[in-house]
Design a protein around this motif. Structure first.
Motif, PDB file in Angstrom:
ATOM      1  N   VAL A  61      43.969  35.373  43.584  1.00 11.45           N
ATOM      2  CA  VAL A  61      44.374  36.743  43.913  1.00 11.45           C
ATOM      3  C   VAL A  61      43.231  37.360  44.698  1.00 11.45           C
ATOM      4  CG1 VAL A  61      44.928  39.005  42.941  1.00 11.45           C
ATOM      5  CG2 VAL A  61      45.715  36.945  41.795  1.00 11.45           C
ATOM      6  N   THR A  62      43.554  38.023  45.813  1.00  8.26           N
ATOM      7  CA  THR A  62      42.530  38.686  46.618  1.00  8.26           C
ATOM      8  C   THR A  62      42.677  40.195  46.474  1.00  8.26           C
ATOM      9  OG1 THR A  62      42.491  36.862  48.196  1.00  8.26           O
ATOM     10  CG2 THR A  62      41.594  38.958  48.946  1.00  8.26           C
ATOM     11  N   ILE A  63      41.569  40.851  46.181  1.00  6.86           N
ATOM     12  CA  ILE A  63      41.536  42.306  46.082  1.00  6.86           C
ATOM     13  C   ILE A  63      40.641  42.792  47.206  1.00  6.86           C
ATOM     14  CG2 ILE A  63      40.924  44.283  44.648  1.00  6.86           C
ATOM     15  CD1 ILE A  63      41.315  42.421  42.211  1.00  6.86           C
ATOM     16  N   GLN A  64      41.224  43.567  48.132  1.00 12.30           N
ATOM     17  CA  GLN A  64      40.481  44.023  49.295  1.00 12.30           C
ATOM     18  C   GLN A  64      39.224  44.774  48.878  1.00 12.30           C
ATOM     19  OE1 GLN A  64      42.796  46.286  52.063  1.00 12.30           O
ATOM     20  NE2 GLN A  64      41.169  46.349  53.565  1.00 12.30           N
ATOM     21  N   GLY A  65      38.118  44.378  49.484  1.00 15.32           N
ATOM     22  CA  GLY A  65      36.843  45.008  49.211  1.00 15.32           C
ATOM     23  C   GLY A  65      36.134  44.481  47.971  1.00 15.32           C
ATOM     24  N   ARG A  66      36.789  43.621  47.199  1.00 20.52           N
ATOM     25  CA  ARG A  66      36.180  43.094  45.971  1.00 20.52           C
ATOM     26  C   ARG A  66      35.999  41.589  46.018  1.00 20.52           C
ATOM     27  NH1 ARG A  66      37.538  45.538  40.741  1.00 20.52           N
ATOM     28  NH2 ARG A  66      35.422  44.794  40.372  1.00 20.52           N
ATOM     29  N   GLY A  67      36.945  40.872  46.638  1.00 19.46           N
ATOM     30  CA  GLY A  67      36.823  39.422  46.718  1.00 19.46           C
ATOM     31  C   GLY A  67      38.085  38.706  46.282  1.00 19.46           C
ATOM     32  N   THR A  68      37.965  37.386  46.173  1.00 24.15           N
ATOM     33  CA  THR A  68      39.072  36.538  45.754  1.00 24.15           C
ATOM     34  C   THR A  68      38.743  35.985  44.378  1.00 24.15           C
ATOM     35  OG1 THR A  68      39.575  35.976  48.050  1.00 24.15           O
ATOM     36  CG2 THR A  68      40.458  34.519  46.358  1.00 24.15           C
ATOM     37  N   PHE A  69      39.726  36.056  43.476  1.00 21.60           N
ATOM     38  CA  PHE A  69      39.532  35.661  42.097  1.00 21.60           C
ATOM     39  C   PHE A  69      40.572  34.623  41.692  1.00 21.60           C
ATOM     40  CE2 PHE A  69      38.039  39.911  42.770  1.00 21.60           C
ATOM     41  CZ  PHE A  69      36.835  39.969  42.078  1.00 21.60           C
ATOM     42  N   VAL A  70      40.197  33.783  40.718  1.00 20.89           N
ATOM     43  CA  VAL A  70      41.157  32.833  40.166  1.00 20.89           C
ATOM     44  C   VAL A  70      42.195  33.649  39.397  1.00 20.89           C
ATOM     45  CG1 VAL A  70      41.481  30.896  38.595  1.00 20.89           C
ATOM     46  CG2 VAL A  70      39.416  31.024  39.990  1.00 20.89           C
ATOM     47  N   ALA A  71      43.467  33.380  39.667  1.00 21.00           N
ATOM     48  CA  ALA A  71      44.548  34.109  39.011  1.00 21.00           C
ATOM     49  C   ALA A  71      44.607  33.746  37.528  1.00 21.00           C
ATOM     50  CB  ALA A  71      45.873  33.763  39.685  1.00 21.00           C
ATOM     51  N   PRO A  72      45.169  34.631  36.699  1.00 23.24           N
ATOM     52  CA  PRO A  72      45.373  34.284  35.295  1.00 23.24           C
ATOM     53  C   PRO A  72      46.281  33.053  35.186  1.00 23.24           C
ATOM     54  CG  PRO A  72      45.758  36.624  35.668  1.00 23.24           C
ATOM     55  CD  PRO A  72      45.602  35.984  37.003  1.00 23.24           C
ATOM     56  N   LYS A  73      46.088  32.269  34.133  1.00 22.03           N
ATOM     57  CA  LYS A  73      46.837  31.015  33.978  1.00 22.03           C
ATOM     58  C   LYS A  73      48.343  31.212  34.016  1.00 22.03           C
ATOM     59  CE  LYS A  73      43.501  28.143  31.640  1.00 22.03           C
ATOM     60  NZ  LYS A  73      43.171  27.328  30.462  1.00 22.03           N
ATOM     61  N   VAL A  74      48.827  32.348  33.545  1.00 21.40           N
ATOM     62  CA  VAL A  74      50.278  32.579  33.533  1.00 21.40           C
ATOM     63  C   VAL A  74      50.851  32.620  34.956  1.00 21.40           C
ATOM     64  CG1 VAL A  74      50.302  33.736  31.296  1.00 21.40           C
ATOM     65  CG2 VAL A  74      49.997  35.086  33.378  1.00 21.40           C
ATOM     66  N   ALA A  75      50.025  32.912  35.953  1.00 27.92           N
ATOM     67  CA  ALA A  75      50.481  32.992  37.347  1.00 27.92           C
ATOM     68  C   ALA A  75      50.411  31.642  38.056  1.00 27.92           C
ATOM     69  CB  ALA A  75      49.656  34.031  38.109  1.00 27.92           C
ATOM     70  N   TRP A  76      49.702  30.659  37.451  1.00 28.35           N
ATOM     71  CA  TRP A  76      49.551  29.370  38.097  1.00 28.35           C
ATOM     72  C   TRP A  76      50.900  28.669  38.218  1.00 28.35           C
ATOM     73  CZ3 TRP A  76      44.821  26.776  35.270  1.00 28.35           C
ATOM     74  CH2 TRP A  76      43.689  27.576  35.470  1.00 28.35           C
ATOM     75  N   PRO A  77      51.097  27.927  39.309  1.00 30.01           N
ATOM     76  CA  PRO A  77      52.348  27.168  39.430  1.00 30.01           C
ATOM     77  C   PRO A  77      52.414  26.090  38.352  1.00 30.01           C
ATOM     78  CG  PRO A  77      50.903  26.771  41.311  1.00 30.01           C
ATOM     79  CD  PRO A  77      50.228  27.765  40.437  1.00 30.01           C
ATOM     80  N   GLU A  78      53.614  25.691  38.017  1.00 26.82           N
ATOM     81  CA  GLU A  78      53.771  24.621  37.015  1.00 26.82           C
ATOM     82  C   GLU A  78      53.233  23.334  37.586  1.00 26.82           C
ATOM     83  OE1 GLU A  78      56.890  24.371  34.522  1.00 26.82           O
ATOM     84  OE2 GLU A  78      57.328  26.499  34.533  1.00 26.82           O
ATOM     85  N   ARG A  79      52.579  22.570  36.741  1.00 32.11           N
ATOM     86  CA  ARG A  79      51.954  21.333  37.193  1.00 32.11           C
ATOM     87  C   ARG A  79      52.973  20.294  37.390  1.00 32.11           C
ATOM     88  NH1 ARG A  79      49.011  24.429  34.188  1.00 32.11           N
ATOM     89  NH2 ARG A  79      46.866  24.781  34.646  1.00 32.11           N
TER      90      ARG A  79
END
Length: 109
Positions: free
Chosen positions: A91-109
């Protein structure tokens, strides 16, 4: 202090085994591979997230640091981040950076 991708690797008793561990853990961009460079980088970052090297809700390395680390063009890094955003890994937040999304948002493996 910059954290290293190899921090989780523990040295073993002999040098030969240590070299084998680094060979297995080190992932590089293959300029001659038919898979696009941005997709190779996206796969490397996906694997780092899955392995827990990049933890959820923590910052992803900056575009410039990824560019230097892998020796690739900034456009390739941006495209890789775009792919990972579209897939739900980051997830990218403008002016703050790019962060690893919470696990619930990850695509299914």
């Amino acid at each position: 202090m910059k954290t290293s991708f190899y921090q989780h690797v523990r040295p073993v008793s002999n040098v030969r085994s240590w070299q084998n561990v680094l060979t297995v853990c080190r992932v590089t961009i293959d300029q001659l591979d038919p898979i696009p460079i941005y997709e190779q980088l996206a796969q490397i970052i996906r694997e780092r997230i899955k392995a827990g090297d990049l933890e959820e809700r923590h910052v992803v390395p900056s575009e410039s640091s990824l560019q230097q680390e892998h020796g690739i063009a900034r456009g390739s890094v941006r495209r890789a981040m775009e792919v990972l955003r579209e897939e739900g890994w980051v997830v990218t937040i403008q002016g703050r950076g790019t962060f690893v999304a919470p696990k619930v948002a990850w695509p299914e493996r």
